[in-house]
Scaffold this active site. Structure first.
Site, PDB file in Angstrom:
ATOM      1  N   HIS B  56       0.846  -1.199   0.000  1.00  0.00           N
ATOM      2  CA  HIS B  56       0.000   0.000   0.000  1.00  0.00           C
ATOM      3  C   HIS B  56       0.883   1.251   0.000  1.00  0.00           C
ATOM      4  CE1 HIS B  56      -4.035  -1.800   1.652  1.00  0.00           C
ATOM      5  NE2 HIS B  56      -3.599  -2.427   0.573  1.00  0.00           N
ATOM      6  N   GLU B  58       0.830   3.874   1.851  1.00  0.00           N
ATOM      7  CA  GLU B  58       1.286   4.301   3.180  1.00  0.00           C
ATOM      8  C   GLU B  58       2.473   3.466   3.670  1.00  0.00           C
ATOM      9  OE1 GLU B  58      -1.793   3.443   2.188  1.00  0.00           O
ATOM     10  OE2 GLU B  58      -3.307   4.178   3.584  1.00  0.00           O
ATOM     11  N   CYS B  86      -6.149   1.695   5.865  1.00  0.00           N
ATOM     12  CA  CYS B  86      -6.768   0.432   6.276  1.00  0.00           C
ATOM     13  C   CYS B  86      -6.182  -0.006   7.618  1.00  0.00           C
ATOM     14  CB  CYS B  86      -6.540  -0.637   5.207  1.00  0.00           C
ATOM     15  SG  CYS B  86      -4.839  -1.262   5.153  1.00  0.00           S
ATOM     16  N   CYS B  89      -2.308  -0.483   7.486  1.00  0.00           N
ATOM     17  CA  CYS B  89      -1.559   0.778   7.432  1.00  0.00           C
ATOM     18  C   CYS B  89      -1.696   1.556   8.740  1.00  0.00           C
ATOM     19  CB  CYS B  89      -2.028   1.608   6.251  1.00  0.00           C
ATOM     20  SG  CYS B  89      -1.620   0.831   4.668  1.00  0.00           S
TER      21      CYS B  89
END
Lengths: 147, 147
Positions: B56, B58, B86, B89
């Site tokens: 991801h 992040e 999410c 993260c």
């Protein structure tokens, strides 16, 4: 029937990884990913060595297993890890749709069960407490030496 | 007083990263990490390209920022990300002790607020809704084209 490749067998492999972390001065958590009774990924915590909070054993094991399988979903895999996964790792395991998670010691302070109990995929099976005493004692010994 | 380097300014940079993800066929989420009003890390979602659920925006931004600062804690940093983080993260951001998180669109299905509301460090400041319409529309357009 004798089953040589049971949960304890693979947890011992994860524990060996945790010992490597211990020797490197890392919080001693180890993990292996198993597919069709074969280990396809091994990893241990490297947050200090890599200066990276995301370098938990589970995160590296997920990435390595996906590379090995050439696919990002781990539905047919089992993760063995010496400590209850944290929120980050549980979130990652949720995205991976991993089939089963077997962990050793519980982590009441940082474990996902307390902070994100619904983080995993609904079909993921969870087994806890395999070699929990050994796994917990290794953690305790690490923090005792750090004091 | 005119403040050129405000939250909207940096969110536009994160949005540019999300556009790169969109062009690459990735779920369009982008992020930047800012320290002392300077961007020290940029990233966009690469889960498909890397076949890795942990890739991801992040997560990559946290790792890159820590590398840049040569330290794993991001207390003096701000993460700008186009979508609510999410669970994974948020867990990583919690470990990083990041000072502030600014996000664009909310994510009612996968966002951390619903599943792991206590994942962040207690001192982390959160701002939501910056350029939320643009960030949300980009996500909607992506999934519209996928259908």
């Amino acid at each position: 029937m004798i089953e040589p490749f049971n949960d304890e067998y693979f947890m011992k492999k994860a524990f060996s990884e945790a010992l490597l972390a211990f020797e490197e001065g890392e919080v001693p958590v180890g993990a292996v990913v198993v597919s069709n009774q074969k280990i396809i990924a091994r990893a241990h915590n490297l947050t200090e060595t890599l200066n990276d909070v995301t370098a938990h054993a589970e995160m590296q094991a997920i990435t390595a297993a996906a590379n090995m399988l050439d696919g990002k979903y781990l539905n047919d895999c089992i993760l063995y890890v010496t400590l209850e996964p944290c929120v980050m790792c549980a979130g990652a395991l949720g995205w991976s749709q991993i089939g089963k998670i077997v962990y050793g010691a519980s982590d009441d302070k940082r474990g996902f069960k307390k902070f994100a109990s619904n983080a995993l995929h609904p079909k993921t099976e969870i087994v806890s407490g395999v070699l929990s005493t050994e796994c917990a004692e290794l953690m305790q010994e690490f923090f005792r030496q750090k004091r």
